[in-house]
Scaffold this active site. Structure first.
Site, PDB file in Angstrom:
ATOM      1  N   HIS A  34       2.284   4.732 -13.942  1.00 28.43           N
ATOM      2  CA  HIS A  34       0.984   4.808 -13.263  1.00 28.43           C
ATOM      3  C   HIS A  34       0.329   6.178 -13.424  1.00 28.43           C
ATOM      4  O   HIS A  34      -0.587   6.512 -12.681  1.00 28.43           O
ATOM      5  CB  HIS A  34       1.141   4.471 -11.772  1.00 28.43           C
ATOM      6  CG  HIS A  34       1.470   3.016 -11.527  1.00 28.43           C
ATOM      7  ND1 HIS A  34       1.876   2.531 -10.307  1.00 28.43           N
ATOM      8  CD2 HIS A  34       1.436   1.947 -12.364  1.00 28.43           C
ATOM      9  CE1 HIS A  34       2.089   1.211 -10.409  1.00 28.43           C
ATOM     10  NE2 HIS A  34       1.836   0.838 -11.648  1.00 28.43           N
ATOM     11  N   CYS A  42      -9.634  13.350 -20.615  1.00 26.29           N
ATOM     12  CA  CYS A  42     -11.063  13.377 -20.863  1.00 26.29           C
ATOM     13  C   CYS A  42     -11.489  11.993 -21.320  1.00 26.29           C
ATOM     14  O   CYS A  42     -10.962  11.466 -22.302  1.00 26.29           O
ATOM     15  CB  CYS A  42     -11.396  14.425 -21.930  1.00 26.29           C
ATOM     16  SG  CYS A  42     -13.159  14.407 -22.344  1.00 26.29           S
ATOM     17  N   GLY A  65      12.984   1.913  -3.635  1.00 21.89           N
ATOM     18  CA  GLY A  65      11.837   2.337  -2.829  1.00 21.89           C
ATOM     19  C   GLY A  65      10.485   1.848  -3.295  1.00 21.89           C
ATOM     20  O   GLY A  65       9.510   2.590  -3.237  1.00 21.89           O
ATOM     21  N   THR A  66      10.425   0.604  -3.709  1.00 23.04           N
ATOM     22  CA  THR A  66       9.107   0.033  -4.037  1.00 23.04           C
ATOM     23  C   THR A  66       8.935  -1.306  -3.338  1.00 23.04           C
ATOM     24  O   THR A  66       9.886  -2.084  -3.227  1.00 23.04           O
ATOM     25  CB  THR A  66       8.879  -0.076  -5.562  1.00 23.04           C
ATOM     26  OG1 THR A  66       7.658  -0.781  -5.802  1.00 23.04           O
ATOM     27  CG2 THR A  66      10.021  -0.753  -6.283  1.00 23.04           C
ATOM     28  N   ASN A  73      16.305  -0.201  -0.760  1.00 20.06           N
ATOM     29  CA  ASN A  73      15.070  -0.074   0.015  1.00 20.06           C
ATOM     30  C   ASN A  73      15.452   0.015   1.492  1.00 20.06           C
ATOM     31  O   ASN A  73      16.567  -0.318   1.868  1.00 20.06           O
ATOM     32  CB  ASN A  73      14.160  -1.297  -0.243  1.00 20.06           C
ATOM     33  CG  ASN A  73      12.706  -1.019   0.093  1.00 20.06           C
ATOM     34  OD1 ASN A  73      12.373  -0.696   1.223  1.00 20.06           O
ATOM     35  ND2 ASN A  73      11.839  -1.135  -0.903  1.00 20.06           N
TER      36      ASN A  73
HETATM   37  N1  APR Z   1      14.018   5.050   1.478  1.00 16.02           N
HETATM   38  C1  APR Z   1      13.963   3.897   0.770  1.00 16.02           C
HETATM   39  N2  APR Z   1      12.868   3.103   0.749  1.00 16.02           N
HETATM   40  C2  APR Z   1      11.818   3.475   1.488  1.00 16.02           C
HETATM   41  C3  APR Z   1      11.812   4.661   2.263  1.00 16.02           C
HETATM   42  C4  APR Z   1      12.984   5.466   2.242  1.00 16.02           C
HETATM   43  N3  APR Z   1      13.079   6.601   2.931  1.00 16.02           N
HETATM   44  N4  APR Z   1      10.608   4.757   2.891  1.00 16.02           N
HETATM   45  C5  APR Z   1       9.900   3.690   2.518  1.00 16.02           C
HETATM   46  N5  APR Z   1      10.613   2.909   1.682  1.00 16.02           N
HETATM   47  C6  APR Z   1      10.191   1.682   1.004  1.00 16.02           C
HETATM   48  C7  APR Z   1       9.354   0.766   1.851  1.00 16.02           C
HETATM   49  O1  APR Z   1      10.161  -0.160   2.567  1.00 16.02           O
HETATM   50  C8  APR Z   1       8.480   0.071   0.807  1.00 16.02           C
HETATM   51  O2  APR Z   1       9.102  -1.102   0.322  1.00 16.02           O
HETATM   52  O3  APR Z   1       9.370   2.086  -0.068  1.00 16.02           O
HETATM   53  C9  APR Z   1       8.404   1.076  -0.338  1.00 16.02           C
HETATM   54  C10 APR Z   1       7.062   1.744  -0.506  1.00 16.02           C
HETATM   55  O4  APR Z   1       6.124   0.773  -0.892  1.00 16.02           O
HETATM   56  P1  APR Z   1       4.635   1.131  -1.294  1.00 16.02           P
HETATM   57  O5  APR Z   1       4.055   2.056  -0.282  1.00 16.02           O
HETATM   58  O6  APR Z   1       3.936  -0.145  -1.523  1.00 16.02           O
HETATM   59  O7  APR Z   1       4.807   1.985  -2.644  1.00 16.02           O
HETATM   60  P2  APR Z   1       5.004   1.450  -4.136  1.00 16.02           P
HETATM   61  O8  APR Z   1       5.814   0.210  -4.160  1.00 16.02           O
HETATM   62  O9  APR Z   1       5.466   2.610  -4.932  1.00 16.02           O
HETATM   63  O10 APR Z   1       3.505   1.114  -4.545  1.00 16.02           O
HETATM   64  C11 APR Z   1       3.257   0.642  -5.837  1.00 16.02           C
HETATM   65  O11 APR Z   1       0.900   0.748  -5.531  1.00 16.02           O
HETATM   66  O12 APR Z   1      -0.828   1.937  -4.554  1.00 16.02           O
HETATM   67  C12 APR Z   1      -0.194   1.630  -5.733  1.00 16.02           C
HETATM   68  O13 APR Z   1      -0.171   2.795  -7.758  1.00 16.02           O
HETATM   69  C13 APR Z   1       0.322   2.850  -6.443  1.00 16.02           C
HETATM   70  O14 APR Z   1       2.386   3.205  -7.591  1.00 16.02           O
HETATM   71  C14 APR Z   1       1.813   2.653  -6.425  1.00 16.02           C
HETATM   72  C15 APR Z   1       1.948   1.149  -6.361  1.00 16.02           C
END
Ligand code: APR
Length: 233
Positions: free
Chosen positions: A106, A114, A173-174, A199
């Site tokens: 990302h 540019c 963590g996603t 997660n």
């Molecule tokens: N340890 C493990 N997991 C965690 C922690 C932690 N301390 N804190 C939060 N999480 C988990 C949450 O449970 C959640 O599932 O991390 C995840 C974060 O999710 P999002 O906020 O949706 O982030 P992400 O999945 O990276 O988002 C994907 O969305 O906004 C766009 O481009 C942006 O790259 C990003 C994409």
């Protein structure tokens, strides 16, 4: 040689002090992230979008990699050539945590692009609508090197190629709601990889995983890396 594919998201950087996108109120000065991180938002209000990314870029100076980033750095050193690390994060905490080969699907806060000559270069400074490209000299075409909603993530061919070769696919963590990243676990599983999700909680895509490990990344990732290093893939 067995291959390990790791996908990380905002949760791995949460305990370093960077807010995730969907855990809290998900708002930035009253805007949903989806309303700031788009081409349309940039066309409508480039100053607001620059402010958002300038704030996030300067925030990187106040945060440090945590034990989860460092554990992956250790893994890369122990298993050269076996690890593909793909992150959705635009911070530089994996690099500062010791990983030298990080695929930022990302984009990266510390790069700018540019739109006139397509040059990508390092960016430590604030950007504005007046910033000039050092390559082509034009002003107004510089944008953060970030993949916005509606744009195609970077390195997708290479990522699918590595997913197809993975013996173990690990998601850390996603939330599994933003595609195509969210579809990679199912893809890996359909091609025969074992899949593990680390997660805090279950996610939208948890059913695609063979094993779920719940807990904060700073605890679960180092423990998982230790077990992997002692047991092997
Ligand atoms: N340890 C493990 N997991 C965690 C922690 C932690 N301390 N804190 C939060 N999480 C988990 C949450 O449970 C959640 O599932 O991390 C995840 C974060 O999710 P999002 O906020 O949706 O982030 P992400 O999945 O990276 O988002 C994907 O969305 O906004 C766009 O481009 C942006 O790259 C990003 C994409």
């Amino acid at each position: 040689m067995s291959q390990l594919f790791i996908l990380t998201g905002a949760g791995i950087s949460a305990e370093s002090g960077l807010k995730t996108f969907r855990d809290s109120d998900g708002l930035w000065e009253g805007h949903r992230v989806e309303d700031v991180a788009t081409r349309d938002a940039y066309a409508r209000n480039p100053r607001m979008v620059h402010d958002f990314y300038n704030m996030r870029r300067s925030q990187l100076q106040t945060v440090e990699p945590n034990a989860a980033h460092r554990a992956l750095g250790r893994l890369e050193k122990e298993w050269p050539g076996q690890l593909t690390l793909v992150t959705q994060n635009v911070d530089d905490l994996h690099e500062r945590g010791g990983c030298s080969d990080v695929w930022h699907m990302h984009g990266e806060l510390l790069k700018k692009r540019c739109e006139l000559c397509n040059t990508v270069s390092a960016c430590r400074e604030d950007l504005s609508v007046f910033s000039e490209c050092s390559q082509c000299g034009h002003a107004g075409g510089l944008r953060p090197h970030i993949v916005w909603f509606g744009e195609i993530p970077l390195l997708m061919d290479e990522i699918y190629e590595r997913v197809s070769k993975a013996d173990l696919f690990v998601s850390i963590g996603t939330s599994g709601v933003v595609y195509p990243a969210a579809g990679l676990a199912a893809e890996a599983k359909s091609q025969g990889a074992r899949t593990v999700e680390l997660n805090m909680t279950d996610t939208e895509v948890s059913p695609c995983f063979d094993e779920l490990i719940h807990g904060p990344a700073t605890e679960s990732v180092p423990a998982w890396v230790d077990a992997l290093l002692s047991e092997g893939l």
